[in-house]
Scaffold this active site. Structure first.
Site, short mmCIF file in Angstrom:
data_model
loop_
_atom_site.label_atom_id
_atom_site.label_comp_id
_atom_site.label_asym_id
_atom_site.label_seq_id
_atom_site.Cartn_x
_atom_site.Cartn_y
_atom_site.Cartn_z
N GLY A 1 27.65 25.11 70.52
CA GLY A 1 27.82 26.50 70.03
C GLY A 1 26.63 27.10 69.71
N GLY B 1 34.12 24.13 80.42
CA GLY B 1 32.95 23.90 80.48
C GLY B 1 32.47 22.51 80.48
N ILE C 1 32.28 20.39 78.13
CA ILE C 1 33.21 19.58 77.30
C ILE C 1 34.72 19.72 77.77
CG2 ILE C 1 34.23 19.74 74.95
CD1 ILE C 1 31.60 20.45 73.81
N ARG D 1 36.39 31.87 81.24
CA ARG D 1 36.18 33.34 81.19
C ARG D 1 36.54 33.74 82.33
NH1 ARG D 1 30.43 35.10 79.48
NH2 ARG D 1 30.01 34.17 81.57
N ARG E 1 37.18 30.40 89.25
CA ARG E 1 36.07 29.85 90.20
C ARG E 1 36.84 28.60 90.62
NH1 ARG E 1 34.16 27.93 84.94
NH2 ARG E 1 33.81 25.91 84.80
N ARG F 1 35.78 26.38 68.16
CA ARG F 1 35.62 26.85 66.98
C ARG F 1 36.60 27.28 66.34
NH1 ARG F 1 31.63 24.34 67.37
NH2 ARG F 1 29.37 25.08 67.37
N ASP G 1 40.14 20.18 64.80
CA ASP G 1 39.04 19.51 64.21
C ASP G 1 38.15 20.69 63.70
OD1 ASP G 1 36.88 17.60 63.92
OD2 ASP G 1 35.77 18.69 65.43
N HIS H 1 35.85 18.66 61.39
CA HIS H 1 34.61 19.20 62.54
C HIS H 1 33.78 17.95 62.71
CE1 HIS H 1 32.24 22.75 63.77
NE2 HIS H 1 32.24 21.62 64.75
N GLY I 1 33.71 16.56 65.71
CA GLY I 1 33.73 16.38 67.30
C GLY I 1 32.52 15.58 67.77
#
Length: 312
Positions: free
Chosen positions: A72, A146, A148, A169, A172, A228, A251, A275, A277
């Site tokens: 991020g 993505g 991940i 988003r 595809r 996030r 997380d 957090h 990960g």
């Protein structure tokens, strides 16, 4: 002026760095290693927070690349307005895939199989036998497909899930199959037993998992967030957890770090990790390989990889 390269690791600890560049070590300390105005390539210190990440940016008038070591970039984007036009902001795509996917799977299994209750039972010397949900035959929805998200699907493959559905988003088709758009979530959420958030925090995803999103999840479903904290609406999540309708394994949280006394700590059916990960033994070798590759490209005058945004 010299073209300085700011790194959060000592240059002699990174194999494959190109020669002829002036490497400066800065891991977020109070003093800068050199004049920020001479910095051409800025690697943002890892896990040091937004204040540290942004501190040198207003003075970096010669910078051409800003490289994060996180997937991020939300801790850096607020400072882009202070940069000259044309600066490339790059993320660490690929660095955290294995570790974050590993934790996502661990959180899913631990929550479904009742590990928090087992740990409490061990403390109390209680034998808590019984039947618990399995990951086998469950339908999993990955929101944020993505690198991940794809790594999470890889690790789900041996567990005999009934179905893995991918959402990003925009729609595809990949070699694995169809990726649905965010606009299809209202129809997809009621079908999933496990919903995994692995999307970055952007204007589009902030609060994505709000009351409507969570309310569409089926009774007894598990909500997992390794993206996030701000992607989820904490108040809406608390309401669902306190009703007992769904469970969660998190997380990341909003706020973060989660302060003492926050009701999320003790909400029913929630498992929280702090957090972690990406912060594993897998991080350093992958981060160093990324920097060596990016700086080799930089020294050769080539476009860097993983460009997320360009200033101006």
């Amino acid at each position: 002026m010299t073209a300085d390269i700011w790194l959060p690791f000592a240059a002699d600890q990174i194999e494959g760095l190109p020669e002829g560049l002036a490497y400066r070590f800065w891991d977020g300390g109070a003093d800068f290693p050199a004049d920020p105005a001479d910095c051409a390539f800025y690697t943002v210190p890892y896990l040091k927070g937004m204040e540290v990440a942004l501190r040198p940016l207003p003075a970096m008038k010669s910078v051409r690349v800003v490289q994060t070591l996180s997937a991020g970039v939300d801790h850096v984007t607020p400072g882009l307005g202070a940069l000259p036009a044309g600066v490339r902001l790059c993320n660490a795509k690929g660095v955290h895939d294995a570790s974050t996917a590993e934790l996502a799977l661990a959180l899913i299994l631990a929550s479904l199989r009742g590990f928090p209750g087992f740990a409490e039972g061990q403390r109390r010397e209680e034998w808590r036998s019984g039947f618990y949900p399995a990951l086998a035959d469950k339908s999993v929805l990955i929101v944020g497909y993505g690198s991940i998200g794809a790594a999470i699907e890889d690790r789900l493959a041996p567990f005999e899930c009934a179905r893995v559905t991918r959402v990003a988003r925009s729609a595809r088709t990949t070699e694995r199959g169809e990726v649905h758009a965010f606009t299809e979530l209202p129809a997809l959420l009621p079908q999933a037993d496990v919903v995994v958030i692995s999307t970055p925090l952007t204007e589009e995803t902030k609060g994505l998992a709000g009351a409507d999103f969570l309310g569409r999840m089926k009774d007894g479903a598990l909500f997992v967030n390794v993206g996030r904290g701000g992607v989820a609406d904490t108040d809406a999540l608390l309401a669902e957890l306190e009703s007992g309708r769904i469970k969660a394994a998190l997380d990341v949280t909003e706020p973060e770090p989660l302060p003492a006394g926050h009701p999320l700590w003790h909400a029913p059916g929630v498992l929280i990790s702090p957090h972690v990960g990406g912060s594993t033994s897998a991080f350093l070798p992958r981060a160093k390989r990324l920097l060596a590759d990016q700086l080799t490209r930089f020294a050769a005058g080539e476009e860097p990889r993983n460009v997320v945004l360009t200033s101006g």
